[in-house]
Write a protein that holds these residues in place. Structure first.
Motif, PDB file in Angstrom:
ATOM      1  N   ILE A  54     -58.321  26.534 -15.030  1.00 10.24           N
ATOM      2  CA  ILE A  54     -59.465  27.442 -15.158  1.00 10.24           C
ATOM      3  C   ILE A  54     -59.446  28.211 -16.482  1.00 10.24           C
ATOM      4  CG2 ILE A  54     -58.399  29.424 -13.962  1.00 10.24           C
ATOM      5  CD1 ILE A  54     -62.014  28.330 -13.300  1.00 10.24           C
ATOM      6  N   ALA A  55     -58.255  28.443 -17.054  1.00  6.07           N
ATOM      7  CA  ALA A  55     -58.183  29.323 -18.221  1.00  6.07           C
ATOM      8  C   ALA A  55     -57.311  28.731 -19.331  1.00  6.07           C
ATOM      9  CB  ALA A  55     -57.609  30.679 -17.808  1.00  6.07           C
ATOM     10  N   ASP A 101     -73.317  28.715 -18.908  1.00  4.76           N
ATOM     11  CA  ASP A 101     -73.260  28.205 -20.259  1.00  4.76           C
ATOM     12  C   ASP A 101     -73.171  29.417 -21.187  1.00  4.76           C
ATOM     13  OD1 ASP A 101     -73.844  27.340 -22.810  1.00  4.76           O
ATOM     14  OD2 ASP A 101     -75.216  25.779 -22.108  1.00  4.76           O
ATOM     15  N   PRO A 102     -71.995  29.647 -21.781  1.00  3.65           N
ATOM     16  CA  PRO A 102     -71.790  30.894 -22.527  1.00  3.65           C
ATOM     17  C   PRO A 102     -72.724  31.028 -23.735  1.00  3.65           C
ATOM     18  CG  PRO A 102     -69.971  29.383 -22.887  1.00  3.65           C
ATOM     19  CD  PRO A 102     -70.825  28.787 -21.819  1.00  3.65           C
ATOM     20  N   ARG A 146     -70.113  19.227 -13.689  1.00  2.00           N
ATOM     21  CA  ARG A 146     -71.314  18.465 -14.015  1.00  2.00           C
ATOM     22  C   ARG A 146     -72.540  19.355 -14.139  1.00  2.00           C
ATOM     23  NH1 ARG A 146     -70.966  12.847 -12.525  1.00  2.00           N
ATOM     24  NH2 ARG A 146     -68.831  12.377 -11.967  1.00  2.00           N
ATOM     25  N   PRO A 189     -70.872  23.828 -17.975  1.00  2.00           N
ATOM     26  CA  PRO A 189     -69.539  23.554 -18.535  1.00  2.00           C
ATOM     27  C   PRO A 189     -68.495  24.626 -18.220  1.00  2.00           C
ATOM     28  CG  PRO A 189     -71.081  24.215 -20.256  1.00  2.00           C
ATOM     29  CD  PRO A 189     -71.874  24.094 -19.010  1.00  2.00           C
ATOM     30  N   GLN A 190     -68.904  25.834 -17.925  1.00  2.00           N
ATOM     31  CA  GLN A 190     -67.895  26.852 -17.638  1.00  2.00           C
ATOM     32  C   GLN A 190     -68.205  27.542 -16.322  1.00  2.00           C
ATOM     33  OE1 GLN A 190     -67.085  29.427 -20.970  1.00  2.00           O
ATOM     34  NE2 GLN A 190     -66.604  27.693 -22.289  1.00  2.00           N
TER      35      GLN A 190
END
Lengths: 481, 433
Positions: free
Chosen positions: A61-62, A404-405, A351, A354-355
């Motif tokens: 996760i990180a 999505d950042p 899918r 992305p984050q």
């Protein structure tokens, strides 16, 4: 299901072997710690090149800080040597299994030494005592595979059990679908060997002070577990699987509460919402109902076929009463596919966006319908992509915010995650059921645990790790001055 | 590649590589959620047990190199050890097109590699000989006589000799046109492949016989050549592009029901053409071409499923067949059930599942020539796993796996015949199984 056996895992777990003398990458200047370790342990057990170190800075996760050096110990003595060298160099130590964890537990917060246990894979089964002695690098599924010829299994089954290691499972006190009926990793520990922050080795049982219990779920912040004695059980003779789907998430939770209230004790009770089902369908193409708002997967098991089928009938009735549509798995293969689908949910969410920010809350079963509805409503109101799945039988939910950042605000994501955590706390729940706190949930800890209790936990930490060298920045929020 | 117009989030690769191949790589890296589900599927992770030699680790390394944060030479040993078997693609829930990533990466990085002159010569020789069946046949026949000397030679020369069969047959060029037997039901184009023409000419002969028997006429278009996979997967992108374009010129997809290959590696290579040409003017042509490509077992499996496969004669005695999944069939093309169904369609045949069946045999194109040590470990492990099922026959759908498995099974003292799936079917049609 047509035959009466517990569904066999459809593939074997591969246990990585010890590396060979193949060419190493060249590059980067050697940190003094790496040089010391290489002298003490030999070059095969120490990774110091940039390409190598870059690969030991993340979990599932990180991403964290790139370590100064990585040790791949092959024995407890190697771990002792590594800990002493890191202490002499004054750098922090982070333990790591297969890095399939979901809380950031194995991602270092500052550059230091990573001890990766993937080569400590000795596993012995003592069938007469129904015990397995496992080094921390043993793959979770490998324990059951080794035990099965003796008519035994090791029940804890985190979704990543083909990848994850026993050491990592102990560090995070991992659960899995079976934990509703059979308990989590910690419930199977008879004893532990660990290396403390000074490099001394201790052997623990569960009597006297349950220090083993304290180490389980401590994410390597109190000591490094180097061996575990695990309890094995006899697998149930019969398993039955069913799938139900619902037009609304709350109805699914109501069915779960009603089934349990009616006396059913399913071995697995798993829930996923519509977005999860669709992500899985995109991967596995199983023909799952893409339109349903909630999907429930249930196993009932036991040694008496009649009881097992009665229990399944109870769950079926509860599902139908709540407006669900029920389908029984007709074969072991079909059941195995459904469970593979369930295990793939978390990564398949990649899918969609992305984050993600994932949660691991546990709430009392009685409030499940309100909780899943409140969380759904929070998601809908936020405009962000929030999905839910989890081990609904024991109230352990994994709300995930997928984002999505570059187009979505991180503050909004954090705020929504915080709101979700507050829902759990308000309903008498806790922040982590099985993933651990790691670094991902630190921000909510002060709300979940009162100041006096946190101070007591810090006193424990100071007692076992006075220098704060073990996996700093995890589990406990910084001490208040 | 449904990512046109999407901007990658987790990496900055497009800034450094703003072209079609950059796009392929950026989107593959972007899809990875680093869950680690690929680790237990990866043969090198199984052998080496470190993150750098796992798919997840390699994706991170490629990202760092492409973004300029890690020198290529530092990452190279780990990236070179990737077999390209794509077992990780099967295991990946988030849909990372890892095969496209490593292929594109090798194409980009190879021109910048500093290799020793010997290494260079070896790679050049492989890429010259492999796609030229006549040269390959000659080399193989010469090699046959050198085989007894193998133990005395350096590793680089020993590994190809070890893989050669005891007897290298004469070349049998296939007819340019094979008419359907009986009523014509279909028309396909066939890619004849390279190494198999020299080493196992019966693969193609059996393929043509079985297709004709099923009323399918077969055209072997002139001007076709190597599929380009070997060049592409070793990073010789310019070389590969020439081969790809020659095939696009030779095969007109509109003329055929399907374009068939009986070598898993080649079929997977043909299906990769759109990714190779992504962003170039002939991408659309590649798409039309790839849409028609099928493995022989996929095509015949389709006939079987539709109830249109000509009935097969039963085996003369109950026969157990261990079916080996070629990585480029199972993982790269997703073809698993069709070859098993075809074998089961032969009355008397039982298909055996091989333990660790998803794990590569170590052949992997030119891998057993470039990484002989790991390839040998995997070959030994594969042969042991297959032989543990005690089969009467071993079947697979790829020339590379065929030679690797045969060579390791023989070394373990097993005389069990190793065949292409189509050869088993052909024997059954002829009543000789």
């Amino acid at each position: 299901m047509t035959s009466g056996k517990v569904a066999q895992p459809e593939k074997q777990a591969l246990t990585p072997a010890v590396g060979t003398g193949l060419p190493r990458s060249k590059g980067g200047s050697l940190h003094p710690l790496a040089a010391t370790l290489t002298r003490t342990l030999g070059p095969r057990k120490v990774l110091s090149n940039l390409s190598e170190r870059l690969n030991y800075r993340y979990d599932a996760i990180a991403f964290g800080a790139t370590p100064l050096a990585v040790v791949l110990p092959e024995s407890t003595a190697d771990v002792v040597a590594a800990v002493k060298a890191a202490r002499a160099a004054g750098v922090p130590i982070v333990g790591r299994g297969a890095a399939s964890g979901l809380s950031g537990g194995a991602a270092p917060t500052e550059p230091g030494l990573v001890i990766s246990f993937t080569r400590m894979t000795r596993l012995e089964i003592d069938a007469a005592r129904r015990e397995a002695r496992a080094q921390p690098g043993v793959i979770t599924l490998a324990v059951t595979e080794a035990a099965r010829p003796h008519g035994l299994i090791y029940p804890p089954d985190p979704a990543s059990f083909r990848t994850s290691t026993i050491g990592g499972n102990l560090g995070e006190n991992a659960g899995g679908p079976l934990c509703f009926k059979y308990g989590v990793t910690g419930d199977y520990v008879q004893g532990l060997e660990f290396v403390d922050a000074e490099g001394d080795v201790h052997t623990l049982t569960r009597d006297t002070y349950d220090l083993a219990g304290l180490l389980i779920g401590s994410e390597g912040t109190l000591g490094l577990i180097t061996e575990a004695t695990l309890r094995l059980t006899v697998p149930p003779r019969f398993t039955r699987t069913l799938m139900a789907h619902f037009a609304e998430v709350g109805a699914c939770a109501e069915a779960v509460s009603a089934a349990i209230a009616a006396g059913a004790v399913p071995s697995k009770l798993e829930f996923m919402d519509r977005a999860c089902t669709n992500a899985i369908e995109d991967y596995l193409h199983l023909g799952l109902p893409r339109e349903a708002e909630a999907l429930l997967l249930v196993d009932t098991d036991g040694d008496d076929l009649e009881t097992v089928e009665e229990e399944r009938a109870l769950v079926e009735a509860a599902c139908r009463n709540a407006g669900g549509t029920v389908r029984r798995a007709e074969s072991d293969a079909e059941a195995a596919q459904l469970w593979q689908a369930r295990r793939s949910v978390s990564p398949a969410l990649g899918r969609i966006r992305p984050q993600r920010m994932n949660e691991d809350i546990v709430v009392p079963r009685s409030v499940l319908p309100e909780v899943v509805r409140e969380i759904r409503a929070l998601g809908d109101a936020s405009g962000l992509h929030l999905v839910q799945f989890g081990h609904i039988g024991d109230g352990n939910l994994h709300p995930n915010i997928l984002f999505d950042p570059r187009t979505e605000s991180l503050e909004a994501v954090h705020e929504l995650a915080h709101e979700v955590a507050r829902v759990a706390i308000r309903h008498g729940g806790v922040l982590s059921g099985e993933h651990g706190i790691g670094s991902m949930k630190l921000a909510f800890m002060r709300e979940a645990v009162d100041a006096e209790t946190l101070a007591a936990l810090w006193r424990v930490k100071h007692a076992l790790d006075p220098q704060g060298a073990l996996n700093p920045g995890k589990v406990l929020p910084p001490e208040l001055a | 590649m449904g990512y046109e117009g999407k901007v990658p989030v987790n990496n900055d690769i497009l800034t450094h590589h703003p072209d079609g191949q950059g796009e392929v790589m950026a989107h593959a890296v972007d899809a990875c959620v680093h869950c680690g589900f690929c680790l237990p599927a990866c043969p090198t992770y199984a052998l080496l047990g470190d993150e750098m030699d796992s798919p997840r680790g390699r994706i991170v390394l490629m990202k760092e190199v492409l973004e300029g944060a890690l020198p290529l030479y530092d990452a190279a040993p780990h990236l070179d050890r990737c077999l390209g078997c794509q077992a990780c693609v099967t295991a990946c829930p988030s849909g990372v097109p890892y095969g496209e990533l490593i292929t594109s990466f090798r194409g980009w990085s190879e021109p910048q590699r500093q290799r020793s002159p010997l290494d260079r010569a070896k790679r050049a020789a492989i890429l010259k000989i492999l796609p030229a069946p006549r040269v390959f046949s000659l080399a193989a026949r010469v090699g046959q006589f050198a085989k007894p000397l193998a133990p005395l030679l350096p590793n680089a020369l020993r590994s190809p000799l070890d893989l050669l069969p005891e007897h290298v047959p004469a070349m049998q060029p296939s007819a340019a046109f094979t008419p359907a037997r009986g009523q014509r039901r279909g028309r396909v184009a066939f890619l004849v492949g390279c190494a198999q023409q020299a080493l196992t000419p019966n693969f193609n002969a059996a393929t043509l016989r079985v297709l004709a028997r099923n009323g399918i006429e077969v055209v072997i278009p002139e001007g076709q050549g190597c599929c380009g996979a070997a060049a592409l997967h070793t990073g010789a992108r310019d070389e590969a592009l020439k081969l790809v374009r020659a095939n696009l010129a030779a095969f007109n997809p509109d003329d055929f029901d399907a374009i068939l290959s009986n070598a898993a590696g080649c079929g997977a290579g043909l299906k990769e053409y759109p990714a190779i040409l992504h962003g170039l003017p002939d991408e659309a042509q590649a798409r039309a071409f790839a849409a028609k490509v099928q493995d022989i077992s996929e095509y015949l499996g389709g006939l079987l499923e539709d109830g249109e496969l000509e009935p097969v004669l039963p085996a003369s005695r109950p026969l157990t067949v261990a079916y080996h999944d070629a990585c480029h069939l199972a993982h790269a093309q997703g073809v698993r059930s069709a070859p098993r169904a075809l074998l089961r369609a032969i009355p008397g045949v039982t298909v055996l599942e091989v333990p660790e069946g998803d794990l590569c045999c170590g052949s992997a194109g030119t891998y057993n020539l470039e990484q002989p040590e790991l390839a040998t470990q995997l070959g030994i492990r594969k042969a042991k796993n297959i032989l543990s099922t005690q089969p009467d026959l071993i079947a697979s759908g790829n020339i590379g796996c065929h030679t690797q498995i045969q060579s390791h099974a023989r070394r373990q003292g097993s005389p069990v015949p190793v065949m292409h799936t189509i050869e088993v079917l052909d024997l059954a049609y002829r009543g000789e199984l």
